[in-house]
Design an enzyme around this catalytic site. Structure first.
Site, PDB file in Angstrom:
ATOM      1  N   ASP A   1      -9.989  -1.864 -10.263  1.00 40.26           N
ATOM      2  CA  ASP A   1      -8.541  -2.008 -10.190  1.00 40.26           C
ATOM      3  C   ASP A   1      -7.948  -0.708  -9.645  1.00 40.26           C
ATOM      4  OD1 ASP A   1      -5.783  -1.456 -11.843  1.00 40.26           O
ATOM      5  OD2 ASP A   1      -5.999  -3.552 -11.265  1.00 40.26           O
TER       6      ASP A   1
ATOM      7  N   ASN B   1       3.315   0.626  -4.713  1.00 39.68           N
ATOM      8  CA  ASN B   1       3.838  -0.420  -3.838  1.00 39.68           C
ATOM      9  C   ASN B   1       5.364  -0.404  -3.824  1.00 39.68           C
ATOM     10  OD1 ASN B   1       2.567  -2.190  -2.102  1.00 39.68           O
ATOM     11  ND2 ASN B   1       2.828  -3.961  -3.413  1.00 39.68           N
TER      12      ASN B   1
ATOM     13  N   ASP C   1      -0.517  -2.577   1.573  1.00 43.52           N
ATOM     14  CA  ASP C   1      -1.570  -3.371   2.226  1.00 43.52           C
ATOM     15  C   ASP C   1      -2.615  -2.466   2.879  1.00 43.52           C
ATOM     16  OD1 ASP C   1      -0.351  -5.673   1.431  1.00 43.52           O
ATOM     17  OD2 ASP C   1       0.485  -6.192   3.402  1.00 43.52           O
TER      18      ASP C   1
ATOM     19  N   GLU D   1      -4.533  -6.179  -6.511  1.00 44.96           N
ATOM     20  CA  GLU D   1      -5.221  -4.901  -6.270  1.00 44.96           C
ATOM     21  C   GLU D   1      -6.557  -4.838  -7.006  1.00 44.96           C
ATOM     22  OE1 GLU D   1      -2.641  -4.137  -9.931  1.00 44.96           O
ATOM     23  OE2 GLU D   1      -2.693  -5.435  -8.161  1.00 44.96           O
TER      24      GLU D   1
END
Length: 224
Positions: A149, A157, A166, A192
């Site tokens: 993770d 983000n 991304d 993620e």
């Protein structure tokens, strides 16, 4: 955990492609069936003509025999043309079936691939994990699963935007993909999160591989 539909191949599109391929296959098979049925009917009619001719030749005069021969010649030519058309239809259908097979294989690969990272997706992961566990149990062997993770990804983000997020996901995926060499299997589990399956490997080898990946990712510095 963040999901965005643009990162995944739409299920509706996949279903449509499969339906289109199935329709094309059905049409090709129907076409071949019609061609075979036509050739069968022509062959049956030709056989009946031959039988009738055989029974009547001894009872006919020269003119009748000539007429009979001309009739059989026409029938023979028709059978030959029907067979040639059938052979051509079968050749075309063979080519089309090959194209459809390749298309369906591509659809299958798309259905198992994450669009953003080109790693395998959750569906492929679930199937591979189930198969790997079954094989390990049958062989009384081992298998290790690592789940990865990206820490604080939501904050990153929200701060830097989805496009930058991304890019991070793609970079992490590229490192994890290199870890999954040989029999290993890497997938984007969702958002993620990533997963790597290590068939036949101990937790110590898996930990060593993932630690090397973590160090490589952690050492990445944006110099822009």
């Amino acid at each position: 955990m963040l999901f965005r539909s643009a990162q995944h191949l739409p299920a509706v599109k996949l279903s449509g492609e499969i339906l289109d391929a199935g329709k094309s296959l059905s049409e090709e098979l129907d076409s071949v069936h019609r061609a075979i049925e036509s050739a069968r009917e022509t062959s049956e009619a030709y056989g009946q003509q031959l039988a009738t001719a055989s029974e009547s030749l001894e009872q006919q005069d020269a003119e009748a025999v000539r007429t009979m021969v001309e009739s059989l010649s026409v029938a023979t030519r028709k059978v030959r043309e029907e067979n040639q058309a059938l052979e051509s239809q079968l050749a075309d259908t063979t080519d089309e079936l090959g194209r459809l097979r390749e298309h369906l294989e591509q659809v299958r690969r798309d259905a198992m691939t994450d669009a953003l990272t080109n790693l395998s997706n959750r569906k492929a992961f679930d199937e591979t994990l189930e198969r790997t566990c079954a094989q390990a149990e049958a062989r009384k062997g081992t298998a290790t699963l690592a789940v990865i993770d990206i820490d604080h990804f939501k904050v990153f983000n929200d701060t830097w935007g989805h496009q930058t997020g991304d890019q991070v996901i793609r970079y992490v995926a590229s490192v994890i993909g290199r870890v999954a060499e040989g029999a290993r299997f890497a997938a984007r589990y969702g958002g993620e999160e990533f997963a790597v399956i290590f068939p036949g490997e101990t937790i110590h080898r898996a930990f060593s591989a993932m630690e090397a990946a973590r160090e490589e990712i952690a050492s990445r510095i944006d110099r822009k």
